[in-house]
Design a protein around this motif. Structure first.
Motif, PDB file in Angstrom:
ATOM      1  N   LYS A  22      18.065 -15.794  -1.979  1.00  0.00           N
ATOM      2  CA  LYS A  22      17.791 -16.180  -1.063  1.00  0.00           C
ATOM      3  C   LYS A  22      16.329 -16.915   0.300  1.00  0.00           C
ATOM      4  CE  LYS A  22      21.628 -18.214  -2.579  1.00  0.00           C
ATOM      5  NZ  LYS A  22      21.587 -19.926  -3.202  1.00  0.00           N
ATOM      6  N   ARG A  23      15.984 -15.677  -0.120  1.00  0.00           N
ATOM      7  CA  ARG A  23      14.796 -15.395   0.653  1.00  0.00           C
ATOM      8  C   ARG A  23      13.048 -16.052   0.081  1.00  0.00           C
ATOM      9  NH1 ARG A  23      15.336 -11.465   5.128  1.00  0.00           N
ATOM     10  NH2 ARG A  23      13.324 -11.247   5.158  1.00  0.00           N
ATOM     11  N   GLU A  24      13.430 -16.142  -0.458  1.00  0.00           N
ATOM     12  CA  GLU A  24      11.791 -17.227  -1.922  1.00  0.00           C
ATOM     13  C   GLU A  24      12.592 -18.615  -1.972  1.00  0.00           C
ATOM     14  OE1 GLU A  24       8.959 -15.204  -1.890  1.00  0.00           O
ATOM     15  OE2 GLU A  24      10.121 -13.585  -1.005  1.00  0.00           O
ATOM     16  N   SER A  25      11.447 -19.090  -1.648  1.00  0.00           N
ATOM     17  CA  SER A  25      11.380 -20.660  -2.015  1.00  0.00           C
ATOM     18  C   SER A  25      10.971 -21.043  -3.459  1.00  0.00           C
ATOM     19  CB  SER A  25      11.106 -21.264  -1.201  1.00  0.00           C
ATOM     20  OG  SER A  25       9.981 -21.546  -0.848  1.00  0.00           O
ATOM     21  N   THR A  26      11.469 -21.846  -4.252  1.00  0.00           N
ATOM     22  CA  THR A  26      10.975 -21.916  -5.259  1.00  0.00           C
ATOM     23  C   THR A  26      10.095 -23.348  -5.066  1.00  0.00           C
ATOM     24  OG1 THR A  26      12.952 -22.848  -6.285  1.00  0.00           O
ATOM     25  CG2 THR A  26      13.366 -20.412  -6.754  1.00  0.00           C
ATOM     26  N   ASN A  27       9.804 -23.734  -6.070  1.00  0.00           N
ATOM     27  CA  ASN A  27       9.027 -24.827  -6.074  1.00  0.00           C
ATOM     28  C   ASN A  27       9.662 -26.307  -6.310  1.00  0.00           C
ATOM     29  OD1 ASN A  27       7.111 -26.934  -6.921  1.00  0.00           O
ATOM     30  ND2 ASN A  27       6.051 -25.923  -7.942  1.00  0.00           N
ATOM     31  N   PRO A  28      10.105 -27.140  -5.772  1.00  0.00           N
ATOM     32  CA  PRO A  28      10.544 -28.382  -5.916  1.00  0.00           C
ATOM     33  C   PRO A  28      10.349 -29.292  -5.850  1.00  0.00           C
ATOM     34  CG  PRO A  28       9.595 -27.872  -3.392  1.00  0.00           C
ATOM     35  CD  PRO A  28       9.401 -27.016  -3.969  1.00  0.00           C
ATOM     36  N   GLU A  29       8.975 -29.444  -6.427  1.00  0.00           N
ATOM     37  CA  GLU A  29       8.315 -30.424  -7.104  1.00  0.00           C
ATOM     38  C   GLU A  29       9.017 -31.391  -8.618  1.00  0.00           C
ATOM     39  OE1 GLU A  29       4.929 -31.715  -9.885  1.00  0.00           O
ATOM     40  OE2 GLU A  29       4.450 -29.745  -8.788  1.00  0.00           O
ATOM     41  N   PRO A  30       9.826 -31.049  -8.880  1.00  0.00           N
ATOM     42  CA  PRO A  30      10.432 -31.513  -9.903  1.00  0.00           C
ATOM     43  C   PRO A  30      11.762 -32.195  -8.957  1.00  0.00           C
ATOM     44  CG  PRO A  30      10.374 -29.118 -11.070  1.00  0.00           C
ATOM     45  CD  PRO A  30       9.801 -29.072  -9.509  1.00  0.00           C
ATOM     46  N   ARG A  31      12.714 -31.764  -8.450  1.00  0.00           N
ATOM     47  CA  ARG A  31      13.667 -31.999  -7.634  1.00  0.00           C
ATOM     48  C   ARG A  31      13.631 -32.920  -6.700  1.00  0.00           C
ATOM     49  NH1 ARG A  31      18.104 -34.923  -7.278  1.00  0.00           N
ATOM     50  NH2 ARG A  31      18.906 -34.308  -5.753  1.00  0.00           N
ATOM     51  N   LEU A  32      11.629 -33.487  -5.962  1.00  0.00           N
ATOM     52  CA  LEU A  32      11.322 -34.311  -5.191  1.00  0.00           C
ATOM     53  C   LEU A  32      10.212 -35.572  -5.647  1.00  0.00           C
ATOM     54  CD1 LEU A  32       9.331 -32.294  -3.057  1.00  0.00           C
ATOM     55  CD2 LEU A  32      10.930 -32.980  -2.258  1.00  0.00           C
ATOM     56  N   ASN A  33      10.238 -35.153  -7.044  1.00  0.00           N
ATOM     57  CA  ASN A  33       9.966 -36.196  -8.256  1.00  0.00           C
ATOM     58  C   ASN A  33      11.302 -36.853  -8.367  1.00  0.00           C
ATOM     59  OD1 ASN A  33       6.922 -36.060  -8.536  1.00  0.00           O
ATOM     60  ND2 ASN A  33       7.483 -34.175  -9.595  1.00  0.00           N
ATOM     61  N   GLU A  34      12.678 -36.516  -9.186  1.00  0.00           N
ATOM     62  CA  GLU A  34      13.725 -37.182  -9.135  1.00  0.00           C
ATOM     63  C   GLU A  34      14.158 -37.900  -8.266  1.00  0.00           C
ATOM     64  OE1 GLU A  34      16.513 -34.161  -9.777  1.00  0.00           O
ATOM     65  OE2 GLU A  34      15.907 -33.080 -11.787  1.00  0.00           O
ATOM     66  N   LEU A  35      14.108 -37.398  -6.432  1.00  0.00           N
ATOM     67  CA  LEU A  35      14.328 -38.631  -5.641  1.00  0.00           C
ATOM     68  C   LEU A  35      13.352 -39.598  -5.289  1.00  0.00           C
ATOM     69  CD1 LEU A  35      15.726 -35.380  -2.850  1.00  0.00           C
ATOM     70  CD2 LEU A  35      16.538 -37.383  -4.123  1.00  0.00           C
ATOM     71  N   GLY A  36      11.765 -38.973  -5.755  1.00  0.00           N
ATOM     72  CA  GLY A  36      11.180 -39.933  -5.501  1.00  0.00           C
ATOM     73  C   GLY A  36      11.616 -41.088  -6.268  1.00  0.00           C
ATOM     74  N   ALA A  37      11.604 -41.463  -7.580  1.00  0.00           N
ATOM     75  CA  ALA A  37      12.573 -41.494  -8.454  1.00  0.00           C
ATOM     76  C   ALA A  37      13.605 -42.598  -8.392  1.00  0.00           C
ATOM     77  CB  ALA A  37      12.085 -41.461 -10.621  1.00  0.00           C
ATOM     78  N   ASP A  38      14.254 -41.942  -7.652  1.00  0.00           N
ATOM     79  CA  ASP A  38      15.430 -42.832  -7.235  1.00  0.00           C
ATOM     80  C   ASP A  38      15.239 -43.374  -5.613  1.00  0.00           C
ATOM     81  OD1 ASP A  38      16.857 -42.119  -9.267  1.00  0.00           O
ATOM     82  OD2 ASP A  38      17.611 -40.877  -8.285  1.00  0.00           O
ATOM     83  N   GLY A  39      14.090 -43.734  -5.075  1.00  0.00           N
ATOM     84  CA  GLY A  39      13.497 -44.568  -4.416  1.00  0.00           C
ATOM     85  C   GLY A  39      13.984 -43.526  -3.132  1.00  0.00           C
ATOM     86  N   TRP A  40      13.860 -42.558  -3.328  1.00  0.00           N
ATOM     87  CA  TRP A  40      13.688 -41.415  -1.493  1.00  0.00           C
ATOM     88  C   TRP A  40      12.379 -41.228  -1.129  1.00  0.00           C
ATOM     89  CZ3 TRP A  40      18.524 -41.474   1.528  1.00  0.00           C
ATOM     90  CH2 TRP A  40      19.546 -41.819   0.173  1.00  0.00           C
ATOM     91  N   ARG A  41      12.595 -40.976   0.384  1.00  0.00           N
ATOM     92  CA  ARG A  41      11.193 -40.752   0.456  1.00  0.00           C
ATOM     93  C   ARG A  41      11.176 -39.726   1.380  1.00  0.00           C
ATOM     94  NH1 ARG A  41       7.805 -43.340   4.096  1.00  0.00           N
ATOM     95  NH2 ARG A  41       8.920 -44.684   5.880  1.00  0.00           N
ATOM     96  N   LEU A  42      10.535 -38.044   0.951  1.00  0.00           N
ATOM     97  CA  LEU A  42      10.794 -36.924   2.606  1.00  0.00           C
ATOM     98  C   LEU A  42      10.011 -37.790   3.570  1.00  0.00           C
ATOM     99  CD1 LEU A  42      11.411 -34.384   2.795  1.00  0.00           C
ATOM    100  CD2 LEU A  42       8.881 -33.794   2.934  1.00  0.00           C
ATOM    101  N   VAL A  43      10.865 -37.305   4.810  1.00  0.00           N
ATOM    102  CA  VAL A  43      10.523 -37.952   5.797  1.00  0.00           C
ATOM    103  C   VAL A  43      10.770 -37.156   7.388  1.00  0.00           C
ATOM    104  CG1 VAL A  43      10.851 -41.207   5.804  1.00  0.00           C
ATOM    105  CG2 VAL A  43      12.744 -38.917   7.198  1.00  0.00           C
TER     106      VAL A  43
END
Length: 64
Positions: A22-43
């Motif tokens: 819970k202290r080390e983050s993992t690469n969020p790229e796969p989840r970000l790509n899923e959200l982007g494909a669904d029309g979400w954008r990080l703001v």
């Protein structure tokens, strides 16, 4: 100057993925790509006072 149309938005807030410790983050790229494909954008990101990202905030138009 008047506005003739406005865009309605919806928002999604997620916590960045973490490793087992819970202290080390993992690469969020796969989840970000899923959200982007669904029309979400990080703001925006919300950070802890001592550093690190607590939340990722996304938006997308309700018209999409």
């Amino acid at each position: 100057m008047g506005r003739t149309s406005s865009t309605a938005w919806e928002y999604k807030v997620i916590e960045p993925p973490t490793e087992l410790t819970k202290r080390e983050s993992t690469n969020p790229e796969p989840r970000l790509n899923e959200l982007g494909a669904d029309g979400w954008r990080l703001v925006e990101t919300v950070s802890y006072d001592g550093g690190g990202t607590k939340f990722l905030i996304f938006e997308r138009s309700l018209e999409d």
